[in-house]
Design a protein around this motif. Structure first.
Motif, PDB file in Angstrom:
ATOM      1  N   PHE A  93      55.935  39.448  -1.779  1.00 47.38           N
ATOM      2  CA  PHE A  93      54.532  39.229  -1.442  1.00 47.38           C
ATOM      3  C   PHE A  93      53.622  39.534  -2.635  1.00 47.38           C
ATOM      4  O   PHE A  93      53.729  40.595  -3.242  1.00 47.38           O
ATOM      5  N   SER A 139      51.051  41.891   7.216  1.00 47.88           N
ATOM      6  CA  SER A 139      50.334  43.144   7.419  1.00 47.88           C
ATOM      7  C   SER A 139      51.141  44.220   8.133  1.00 47.88           C
ATOM      8  O   SER A 139      50.818  45.400   8.018  1.00 47.88           O
ATOM      9  N   LYS A 168      49.246  41.728   0.483  1.00 40.76           N
ATOM     10  CA  LYS A 168      49.665  42.340   1.745  1.00 40.76           C
ATOM     11  C   LYS A 168      48.471  43.009   2.413  1.00 40.76           C
ATOM     12  O   LYS A 168      47.515  43.413   1.736  1.00 40.76           O
ATOM     13  N   SER A 169      48.551  43.125   3.738  1.00 42.70           N
ATOM     14  CA  SER A 169      47.558  43.869   4.527  1.00 42.70           C
ATOM     15  C   SER A 169      46.138  43.366   4.310  1.00 42.70           C
ATOM     16  O   SER A 169      45.184  44.135   4.252  1.00 42.70           O
TER      17      SER A 169
END
Length: 265
Positions: A128, A138, A131-132
């Motif tokens: 990734f 997430s 992220k989040s």
């Protein structure tokens, strides 16, 4: 970038018989754009959010057609060693460690309770790039009907610390690396029909959970649960038009107190 800690969720992909349909659906729901299909690697096609790689879609290989499902990959420094740990702890290696050009090496496996997952040893593809955040991975949860099997397996294969959520209403544990929680484990109850197999549920971030649900259902997806407010965000569980389960979560809309946990590792 330094190698990610062993057991860190690092990539997600899904196999779709209708790749163009999947691209349209996830483009609408999550705002993804897509790169060129890589014919050398089975038309593997990366998805991007704000120009950053966040996932991939791929058509099935001839003879490997089956239900569509998201697969989460966990980072490893050595996939061959990971394969040994998986077998030693009652898991099954479904696809032996395989080199993927200079991108890295992978395997596919199943935990003793039936949950399928991947392991990725990074080469030039480190996973990734985001992220989040909205449009990106997430969170993820292991959904299992046999939590005692999963609870013994995962911390034996990866260096997870384990915490139990102090809530009598659910059987829920958290797996952590270096004090940071990276995975949840939920016992599947009667709300899951018997035909639904154990699985790893992947959450993708969105700006607005309710708007994402509306786009998903308009595009042929099915709302399975929610939207619901939690201390961690407002989320909903969905199936896409080809049957792959996933969840969306607005991490900025939180409600309630974070439940207390107890270390059990």
């Amino acid at each position: 970038m330094a190698a990610q800690p062993e057991g860190t969720p690092c990539w997600a992909d899904a196999m779709f018989s209708d790749v163009e349909g999947a691209k349209t659906f996830y483009g609408d729901v999550l705002g993804w754009t897509f790169g060129e299909a890589s014919s050398e690697y089975g038309n593997y096609t990366q998805a991007y959010s704000d120009g950053k790689a966040v996932a991939a879609v791929v058509p099935p290989m001839p003879g490997q057609e089956g239900p569509s499902a998201w697969c989460l990959y966990l980072a490893s420094q050595d996939v061959a060693a990971a394969a040994g740990k998986i077998r030693d702890n009652g898991g099954e290696v479904l696809m032996e460690p395989m080199q993927v050009g200079d991108f890295g090496s992978m395997l596919l496996a199943r935990d003793p309770s039936g949950v399928v997952f991947g392991v990725w040893q990074a080469g030039t593809h480190e996973g990734f790039e985001k992220k989040s955040e909205p449009g990106a991975f997430s969170w993820a949860e292991i959904f299992t009907r046999e939590p005692e099997k999963s609870d013994a397996f995962w911390p034996a294969v990866f260096p997870y610390g384990v915490q139990r959520m102090d809530d009598d209403a659910v059987d829920y544990k958290l797996f952590a690396l270096g004090g940071e929680t990276v995975l949840g484990r939920m016992k599947m109850g009667d709300e899951f029909p018997p035909e639904v197999p154990p699985y790893l549920n992947v959450y993708f971030g969105v700006e607005d959970c309710d708007a994402a649900v509306a786009k998903a259902t308009e595009g042929g997806g099915v709302l399975r649960f929610g939207p619901m407010d939690t201390p961690f965000g407002r989320f909903a569980a969905l199936s896409d038009p080809q049957g792959a389960a996933f969840s969306v979560i607005d991490l900025n809309t939180t409600r309630g107190d974070v439940p207390k946990t107890t270390d059990v590792s």
